[in-house]
Design an enzyme around this catalytic site. Structure first.
Site, PDB file in Angstrom:
ATOM      1  N   GLU A 254       0.902  -1.063   0.267  1.00 11.16           N
ATOM      2  CA  GLU A 254      -0.192   0.052   0.280  1.00 11.16           C
ATOM      3  C   GLU A 254       0.675   1.369  -0.350  1.00 11.16           C
ATOM      4  OE1 GLU A 254      -3.302   0.148   0.099  1.00 11.16           O
ATOM      5  OE2 GLU A 254      -3.828  -1.689  -0.404  1.00 11.16           O
TER       6      GLU A 254
ATOM      7  N   CYS B 159      -2.548   9.147   2.461  1.00  7.18           N
ATOM      8  CA  CYS B 159      -2.124   8.203   1.057  1.00  7.18           C
ATOM      9  C   CYS B 159      -3.058   9.146   0.538  1.00  7.18           C
ATOM     10  CB  CYS B 159      -1.359   7.361   1.882  1.00  7.18           C
ATOM     11  SG  CYS B 159      -3.181   6.622   2.383  1.00  7.18           S
TER      12      CYS B 159
HETATM   13  P1  NDP Z   1       8.207   5.523   4.368  1.00 14.97           P
HETATM   14  O1  NDP Z   1       8.444   5.001   3.544  1.00 14.97           O
HETATM   15  O2  NDP Z   1       9.109   6.188   4.859  1.00 14.97           O
HETATM   16  O3  NDP Z   1       8.267   3.840   5.920  1.00 14.97           O
HETATM   17  C1  NDP Z   1       7.011   3.234   6.158  1.00 14.97           C
HETATM   18  C2  NDP Z   1       7.521   1.898   6.923  1.00 14.97           C
HETATM   19  O4  NDP Z   1       8.242   1.255   6.020  1.00 14.97           O
HETATM   20  C3  NDP Z   1       8.132   2.668   8.115  1.00 14.97           C
HETATM   21  O5  NDP Z   1       7.863   2.069   9.622  1.00 14.97           O
HETATM   22  C4  NDP Z   1       9.895   2.994   7.790  1.00 14.97           C
HETATM   23  O6  NDP Z   1       9.886   2.562   9.474  1.00 14.97           O
HETATM   24  C5  NDP Z   1       9.642   0.953   7.521  1.00 14.97           C
HETATM   25  N1  NDP Z   1      10.961   1.303   6.714  1.00 14.97           N
HETATM   26  C6  NDP Z   1      11.447   1.647   6.267  1.00 14.97           C
HETATM   27  N2  NDP Z   1      12.617   1.203   5.083  1.00 14.97           N
HETATM   28  C7  NDP Z   1      12.195   0.185   5.461  1.00 14.97           C
HETATM   29  C8  NDP Z   1      12.925  -0.712   4.353  1.00 14.97           C
HETATM   30  N3  NDP Z   1      13.766  -0.885   4.035  1.00 14.97           N
HETATM   31  N4  NDP Z   1      12.794  -2.454   4.520  1.00 14.97           N
HETATM   32  C9  NDP Z   1      11.168  -1.750   5.342  1.00 14.97           C
HETATM   33  N5  NDP Z   1      10.871  -1.619   6.192  1.00 14.97           N
HETATM   34  C10 NDP Z   1      11.264  -0.387   6.377  1.00 14.97           C
HETATM   35  O7  NDP Z   1       6.249   5.941   4.791  1.00 14.97           O
HETATM   36  P2  NDP Z   1       6.341   7.277   5.978  1.00 14.97           P
HETATM   37  O8  NDP Z   1       6.049   6.135   6.997  1.00 14.97           O
HETATM   38  O9  NDP Z   1       7.165   8.285   5.409  1.00 14.97           O
HETATM   39  O10 NDP Z   1       4.344   7.055   5.796  1.00 14.97           O
HETATM   40  C11 NDP Z   1       4.178   7.930   4.316  1.00 14.97           C
HETATM   41  C12 NDP Z   1       3.507   7.504   3.027  1.00 14.97           C
HETATM   42  O11 NDP Z   1       3.080   6.301   2.947  1.00 14.97           O
HETATM   43  C13 NDP Z   1       3.231   8.264   2.141  1.00 14.97           C
HETATM   44  O12 NDP Z   1       3.561   7.902   0.769  1.00 14.97           O
HETATM   45  C14 NDP Z   1       1.981   7.635   2.360  1.00 14.97           C
HETATM   46  O13 NDP Z   1       1.270   7.842   0.072  1.00 14.97           O
HETATM   47  C15 NDP Z   1       1.804   6.063   2.373  1.00 14.97           C
HETATM   48  N6  NDP Z   1       0.764   5.582   2.705  1.00 14.97           N
HETATM   49  C16 NDP Z   1       0.090   4.877   2.617  1.00 14.97           C
HETATM   50  C17 NDP Z   1      -1.297   4.811   2.652  1.00 14.97           C
HETATM   51  C18 NDP Z   1      -2.077   3.792   1.561  1.00 14.97           C
HETATM   52  O14 NDP Z   1      -2.532   2.744   2.271  1.00 14.97           O
HETATM   53  N7  NDP Z   1      -2.394   3.241   0.500  1.00 14.97           N
HETATM   54  C19 NDP Z   1      -1.728   4.404   4.003  1.00 14.97           C
HETATM   55  C20 NDP Z   1      -1.288   5.547   4.347  1.00 14.97           C
HETATM   56  C21 NDP Z   1       0.387   5.742   4.490  1.00 14.97           C
HETATM   57  P3  NDP Z   1      10.918   3.692   9.402  1.00 14.97           P
HETATM   58  O15 NDP Z   1       9.601   4.598   9.624  1.00 14.97           O
HETATM   59  O16 NDP Z   1      11.471   3.628  11.122  1.00 14.97           O
HETATM   60  O17 NDP Z   1      11.959   4.581   8.656  1.00 14.97           O
END
Ligand code: NDP
Length: 499
Positions: free
Chosen positions: A245, A279
């Site tokens: 997602e 999102c």
């Molecule tokens: P990120 O992609 O930065 O982070 C998402 C999660 O992935 C966090 O828990 C993060 O940890 C973790 N993460 C980071 N690097 C890795 C890796 N290499 N491998 C596995 N996991 C990892 O997104 P954001 O938290 O900034 O969220 C915002 C984004 O989410 C926007 O693009 C938004 O559109 C999207 N989103 C999509 C939704 C949907 O349903 N389609 C709903 C809500 C948001 P850490 O935070 O510790 O870096």
């Protein structure tokens, strides 16, 4: 990670992840950081817990999930305050988010058996002597990786469905909202004290990466498109299936026969709720020429009335301070390329806040139109007709949600949007309808949470055939005779050869 405390930026101190308020810098959560081996151990323990949880059956799980729902509901003010403190979102927005999450737990718990449970499937003439049986069996342990912007709704959108399907879940909350994540896990542990069926592992991105490689049977990721690519690459190493997602750049189309007051009201909310950090937030609007000016006036007057600030305001701070630079760049770029700010503008960015900004006549190739801004900004562009609106809306690699305002053509236009979801005469509503699937296309990811598809996402289809009579026309056997084969050919031509 730096030891300097920037409000809202998490730090690691003595092996603890410390989250802070983006508005005040006050500490909110302090959680132990998981090492790689901690993650593997947690998944290993979850495997046993998952077997136990699966053994409870649909009835046992339903009863416990509904108790979890009730626990959260009864303490929802506390959770809303925590989400407000940790992520900065207004308490009212947090309450709406929690309400939506409760509805998903409720629906998943009540419908898992109907959607996933064992059932007989009718055969067809070709194998009429057999019956079919179908059921969706749990994967085992599902890894859920969540973002910070909806720290209750997004993980529950995966976790509640995965749990209802009989899986254990190991959840990695965003480093920006670990306390909210742990709160949800703690409430679950209160109603399921026997085994660690839902657990959290905390830390930075590397902990998420470790979870992808930990031997979980499936990963449900919600976050940015860039991280989604890394998650999929990591999961490819072990052929671990993924649900992604990812980000979006959702468009709203305003047709000539739209109710403009309703459209403006819904647009302002859909674009600016949670300070635009949504999102499925509306980031682009295409309004047809006849109604463009009136629509823009109504949007500006509504958005201009919104308050911005720490407590009790309509818009809270930007949760992730680094996002402020992106928002500023998008505004500057739009204006440099001929766009006009009819509300806000470059001065709207006042860290940690951004005031509502409405940009018009923004070139389609500019960053404000093409890239996810994730702030309280909106572009509104004029189009000849809805065909041009659809063409422009569909021109990006993203395809998450979208909205259409209008009457006569609205359904047809919504169907033509290249997106997983669309709402007509409202914005974002599909996220709260637990009976509908949620997910994107293209750079917005694949797979579905919510609804029947969301339940099936967390179960493996198990297909069983059972003989109930002797075969009159033996086919799948060495015992068949040349005469049988001749009869089979004749039957095949009769059944399939016409037309
Ligand atoms: P990120 O992609 O930065 O982070 C998402 C999660 O992935 C966090 O828990 C993060 O940890 C973790 N993460 C980071 N690097 C890795 C890796 N290499 N491998 C596995 N996991 C990892 O997104 P954001 O938290 O900034 O969220 C915002 C984004 O989410 C926007 O693009 C938004 O559109 C999207 N989103 C999509 C939704 C949907 O349903 N389609 C709903 C809500 C948001 P850490 O935070 O510790 O870096």
């Amino acid at each position: 990670m730096t030891a300097v405390h920037v409000p809202g930026v998490p730090v690691i101190e003595d092996g603890r992840l410390v989250s802070t308020s983006p508005a005040t810098g006050a500490e909110v959560g302090r959680l132990p950081v998981a090492t790689g081996s901690d993650v593997r151990d947690t998944v290993e323990r979850a495997r046993g817990a998952g077997d136990w949880w699966a053994g409870l059956g649909f009835t046992g799980r339903r009863e416990r999930l509904l108790r979890w729902r009730s626990r959260i509901a009864r303490r929802m003010e506390e959770l809303a305050e925590l989400a407000h403190a940790e992520g900065g979102k207004p308490v009212g927005d947090a309450a709406v988010e929690i309400l939506t999450a409760l509805e998903h737990i409720d629906w998943a718990a009540r419908n898992a058996r109907r959607v996933l449970g064992p059932r007989r499937v009718r055969s067809r003439l070709i194998l009429a002597e057999f019956t079919g049986h179908l059921e969706y069996q749990p994967y085992g342990v599902v890894g859920v990786i969540g973002p910070w912007n909806y720290p209750v709704f997004t993980p529950i959108g995966s976790a509640a469905y995965a749990l209802a399907a009989g899986n254990a879940v190991v959840f990695k909350p965003s480093e920006y909202t670990p306390a909210v994540g742990q709160w949800l896990v703690d409430r679950f542990a209160e109603v399921v004290p026997e085994q660690a069926v839902l657990t959290a592992v905390h830390g930075l991105g590397d902990v998420g990466a470790a979870l992808c490689r930990s031997g979980v049977a499936k990963v449900a990721f919600t976050g940015s498109t860039a991280t989604a690519r890394k998650v999929m690459a990591a999961c490819a190493e072990t052929l671990t299936p993924v649900l992604l997602e990812a980000g979006g750049k959702d468009a709203m189309i305003v047709d000539a026969d739209a109710d403009l007051d309703a459209a403006a009201e819904a647009c302002v909310w859909g674009a600016l709720t949670n300070a635009g950090q949504t999102c499925i937030g509306i980031e682009r609007v295409y309004a047809v020429d006849q109604v463009f000016d009136a629509f823009v006036d109504k949007v500006v007057s509504r958005a201009g009335r919104l308050t911005v600030g720490p407590d009790g305001a309509d818009l809270g701070p930007i949760t992730m301070p680094s996002q402020l630079d992106i928002i500023r760049r998008h505004i500057d770029d739009a204006l440099a390329h001929g766009g006009r700010a009819v509300l806000g503008g470059p001065d709207a960015v006042q860290p940690p806040y951004v005031h509502p900004t409405v940009l018009v006549d923004v070139p389609e190739e500019s960053a404000a139109v093409r890239e996810e801004t994730f702030g309280p900004t909106l572009t509104v562009n004029r189009v000849r007709d809805v065909d041009e609106a659809v063409e422009r809306a569909n021109a990006l690699p993203y395809g998450l949600g979208g909205a259409v305002f209008g009457r006569k053509r609205a359904v047809a236009v919504a169907r033509r949007l290249r997106s997983g979801m669309a709402s007509i005469n409202s914005t974002l509503t599909f996220a709260g309808m637990s009976t509908l699937p949620f997910g994107g296309v293209g750079d917005s990811g694949f797979g579905r949470i919510h609804g029947e598809d969301g339940l099936r996402e967390f179960g493996r289809a198990k297909a069983i055939t059972r003989r109930r009579a002797r075969s009159l026309l033996p086919a799948m056997t060495f015992e068949r005779s040349p005469a049988d084969v001749a009869r089979l050919i004749k039957a095949a031509k009769l059944m399939y050869g016409r037309r």
